[in-house]
Write a protein that holds these residues in place. Sequence first.
Motif, mmCIF file in Angstrom:
data_model
loop_
_atom_site.group_PDB
_atom_site.id
_atom_site.type_symbol
_atom_site.label_atom_id
_atom_site.label_comp_id
_atom_site.label_asym_id
_atom_site.label_seq_id
_atom_site.Cartn_x
_atom_site.Cartn_y
_atom_site.Cartn_z
ATOM 1 N N HIS A 76 0.839 -1.389 0.024
ATOM 2 C CA HIS A 76 -0.160 -0.021 -0.057
ATOM 3 C C HIS A 76 0.924 1.280 0.108
ATOM 4 O O HIS A 76 2.057 1.164 0.322
ATOM 5 N N TYR A 77 0.509 2.418 -0.515
ATOM 6 C CA TYR A 77 1.248 3.598 -0.605
ATOM 7 C C TYR A 77 0.100 4.504 -1.170
ATOM 8 O O TYR A 77 -0.896 4.392 -1.353
ATOM 9 N N SER A 78 0.668 5.880 -0.904
ATOM 10 C CA SER A 78 -0.070 7.069 -1.416
ATOM 11 C C SER A 78 0.587 7.996 -2.374
ATOM 12 O O SER A 78 1.894 7.909 -2.593
ATOM 13 N N SER A 131 -2.314 0.596 8.482
ATOM 14 C CA SER A 131 -1.454 1.361 8.535
ATOM 15 C C SER A 131 -1.706 2.776 7.176
ATOM 16 O O SER A 131 -1.509 3.544 7.581
ATOM 17 N N ARG A 132 -2.607 2.421 6.476
ATOM 18 C CA ARG A 132 -2.937 3.626 5.714
ATOM 19 C C ARG A 132 -4.025 4.487 6.245
ATOM 20 O O ARG A 132 -3.959 5.477 6.004
ATOM 21 N N VAL A 140 -5.047 9.754 8.774
ATOM 22 C CA VAL A 140 -5.697 10.459 9.902
ATOM 23 C C VAL A 140 -4.684 11.475 10.188
ATOM 24 O O VAL A 140 -4.819 12.714 10.353
ATOM 25 N N HIS A 141 -3.278 11.035 10.074
ATOM 26 C CA HIS A 141 -2.141 12.064 10.477
ATOM 27 C C HIS A 141 -2.356 13.293 9.272
ATOM 28 O O HIS A 141 -1.984 14.290 9.789
ATOM 29 N N ASP A 142 -2.582 13.069 8.072
ATOM 30 C CA ASP A 142 -2.498 14.068 7.182
ATOM 31 C C ASP A 142 -3.699 15.148 7.233
ATOM 32 O O ASP A 142 -3.526 16.019 6.727
ATOM 33 N N ALA A 143 -5.040 14.534 7.387
ATOM 34 C CA ALA A 143 -6.099 15.005 7.402
ATOM 35 C C ALA A 143 -6.158 16.173 8.594
ATOM 36 O O ALA A 143 -5.533 16.079 9.554
ATOM 37 N N ALA A 186 -13.654 11.267 9.052
ATOM 38 C CA ALA A 186 -14.302 10.811 7.608
ATOM 39 C C ALA A 186 -13.126 10.188 6.919
ATOM 40 O O ALA A 186 -13.453 9.023 6.150
ATOM 41 N N ALA A 187 -11.896 10.532 7.071
ATOM 42 C CA ALA A 187 -10.850 9.758 6.184
ATOM 43 C C ALA A 187 -10.579 8.498 6.821
ATOM 44 O O ALA A 187 -10.470 7.543 6.034
ATOM 45 N N ALA A 188 -10.901 8.216 8.077
ATOM 46 C CA ALA A 188 -10.269 6.929 8.511
ATOM 47 C C ALA A 188 -11.560 6.084 8.273
ATOM 48 O O ALA A 188 -11.377 5.009 7.856
#
Length: 900
Positions: free
Chosen positions: A354-356, A541-542, A547-550, A557-559
Amino acid sequence: MRETIDRQAKFFEASTPDLAKLKSNYEENVNDIVRALENDPILKQISENYQIIYTKLVQVSGDISKIVAEYYGSLNKSIAEFYKKLETSLRENVLPAWEDLLVTASKMLGDLRVQIVNVVTELIQQIWESLKQYGPALENYTKTIKELSRPLNEAVQELVKATTETIENLIEEFREYITKLPTIDELQNQFNEKLEKLQLLENTLNFINNLFDQLHILPLTPESLEFIEKLREYSEAKITNKHIHDEQLLKELTKLLVRALRSIWSNLDISSSLAPTDIAKNMLSAILDLTSESLDLLGKMPMVLSFRFSVLNFILNENLEYIFSIRNWIFLQDFNLHGHIVDGHNIFTFDGQHYSFPSSCKYILAQDTVDNNFTVVAQVNNGKLKTIILTDRENKFVEISDSGTLKINGKEAEYPQHLNGIHSWRLYYTVWLQSEYGVEIMCTQDLKICNVKVNGFYTGKIRGLLGNGNAEPYDDFIQIDGTITPDYVTFGNGYGIGKCAPVAARPVELVSHSDICSDLFGLQSPLMPGYILENPSPYRSRCDAVVHDAAEKEKEAAACLIAAAYGSALKMKGIPITLPSRCLKCAGPNGQRELGQEFTVKIPNNKADIVFVVDMDVSHALLSNLIAPAILEMRDSLKIRGFTDVQIGAIAYNNSQLYPALLTSNGGKINYQDNLAYVKLNGSKNICVHCISQELPDTKVVEIFKVIEIILRNIVPQSDEKAFKLALDYPFRAGAAKSIVGVRSNNLEFDNLFKLVRAHLTDVETKFNGAQLHLIGPVKELSAEGIPKEKLIGFNSRLIATLDGKDIKKRQKLQFENDISIDFVLKNGGWVFATNNFDQMKPNEQKKNVNQIVNTLADTLFRTEIVSECECEVVHGLHAQHRCTIKSSNFLINKKVKTK
């Protein structure tokens, strides 16, 4: 208190002379020191400075002493005055009031006691007089009841007695039966006796001895004789349960076997001086023939034994405990490849990486690099997925956008579409693309979550952002040329299409576990049952990363989006799952959004939801001149009655289609506004069992296949039931008047038991969701006294509708042949509209028929006042939707339409 304050004041005054005396002594000592040091100028100067300081200190101390004395004096005076005022207040105000309160309370309690005693006495007297008056009658009633109940009591006593005796007898018989049963030792002895009678041990030994004796007939070498004798000894020892060292003996047998084979081969050597016997020649020939013919089979064995890895090699060379891990059981493995893209930039590969990858370009998600059978392309803008495209080797392509718009080969179209080999359809919450080459895409309607499923045939043959799908995560970042990149940024940039601005690498940050993700992916989460079947670690992990970036308001909502992606991945594999409640929200105002919230609604208001379930096997004239116009005119008819917010859904099916079709218009919207007459269904067909047997010469066999097909069609739900079930799943709004209108081309007879049972089950579900039901279709034997058949349009449980209007009196004279669908609708208070004579009507009569049906359906929604209890509930495990139960319903005959 006052005495204490006086003592403190006197002590302070008495201590003042002592302080003055101490001060005088201190001054004399200081003067002596000063006179002794007068000869030293430096010390003299210091002494003078010190004297000045001391003088000031003495002055300050005096001032402080004076102030303190004044303060204590004033404090003493204030306390004395306060004490006097407090004493006066207690004596003059509080004590008299307290005495009055006690006297008043005592008097009230005394009066209350007297009143209670009087009431109780009076009540007892009345009861006593009543008993005197009705006493004889009560005694007679008591005797009568006792006499009447005596036989009952005796019967109960006899029943209890008989039951007790029966139970005791049963217990005694069971005890005797148990005692007569043989014990374990007796059973073992009997078993041993049977074995001895059978002489299994002796017979087995004799058989083995005979077998080995027969082997001596063959031309054996000394080494092979030694091996056979050793094998014979080992077999006898195992059969007779002699204590032997298995591991040592097996090693010896292996060595002897190798020596025996070598000796046989050397004796059969063609170049040797000793010619082999005919038997040896035949044995060698057979072995060689077997080996040569089996080479192809042995070459195919890895394919047979390898599904996604070599099972045989794995068992022989790896840790056997891993085989028994639940997640890796072979029969639980899904051999399709599953990849996911979430929120346009969160990538989950086929093999669990997984990655962004936030970007703005077109990228290859997955492509068959061997035969070029398919390609999946994603159009991304600012890290958001705007379009996903599926193409095949014939260059046919289909694409869907984040607004739900569908395009086929670049031209806008509506769902569903079924071209040669490519299919697209829509459900209420998802859109689907499928290629018959073995790829299927499921996305939410806004493309927030997209799942790509590829047939396991393409294992290791794929390239793209979703990896190569070879069950090896380490080489997921493989480029088209076969090289493995060290990071995902270089990997992702390599799959851009056209001129794409390269995505810059982000600095590596340590992301801590978030509380939201710990809740969504914890052991208490409803997602937990899926952990053993789909590894949740990449999603967890993602989740922490997004959540860290939001922003703070968007973290939940992101989680939840990542949790929904995990749930969607499980659903794609056919695993039932439910999202955590904090991620499921219903549409609507506050108080109606949270899962499990209950509320009451009263309808009608200005909202209406209507679903038409249309059998496309009706005649073309009926579809073009009745059904299609009715759907188009329904919106205007409801608007006249005050319904300004109308949602109309359309579901089409026919007998030959395997699945019903949810129709869309205006760019993939389920609020249908197109002409149904132009819809053509060309989806997957039902399996025709008897068609397979048409080429058989025996007509009896063909008839048997027809009977089998009829039985299967009765047992298995057909397209009409699937269509109606799809209508029941429609996302009806809680505050909207709801209606389902079914259109049939045939009758649904009562002789189909399975359909009848399923209809009753559907009836319960329909009432639960609070929708009105209506039917448009053929009605057998329809007639009414005094009304020509060609003028009959429809009826409900109270009225009859004709071309000229409605009549309540003639409804009692109506006759018709009932069936499952008609009975179903009438029990739910709906209308049945007959289509028997529509094709024979004149154009103006057909128009009247359409108007009568449309106005009747609209009036039913307008005049029926319903109070419903609604609740926000889970739908399909991944969505939340309101479900309502009708608590009261009232039809207002005289309700008038408001004119503007």
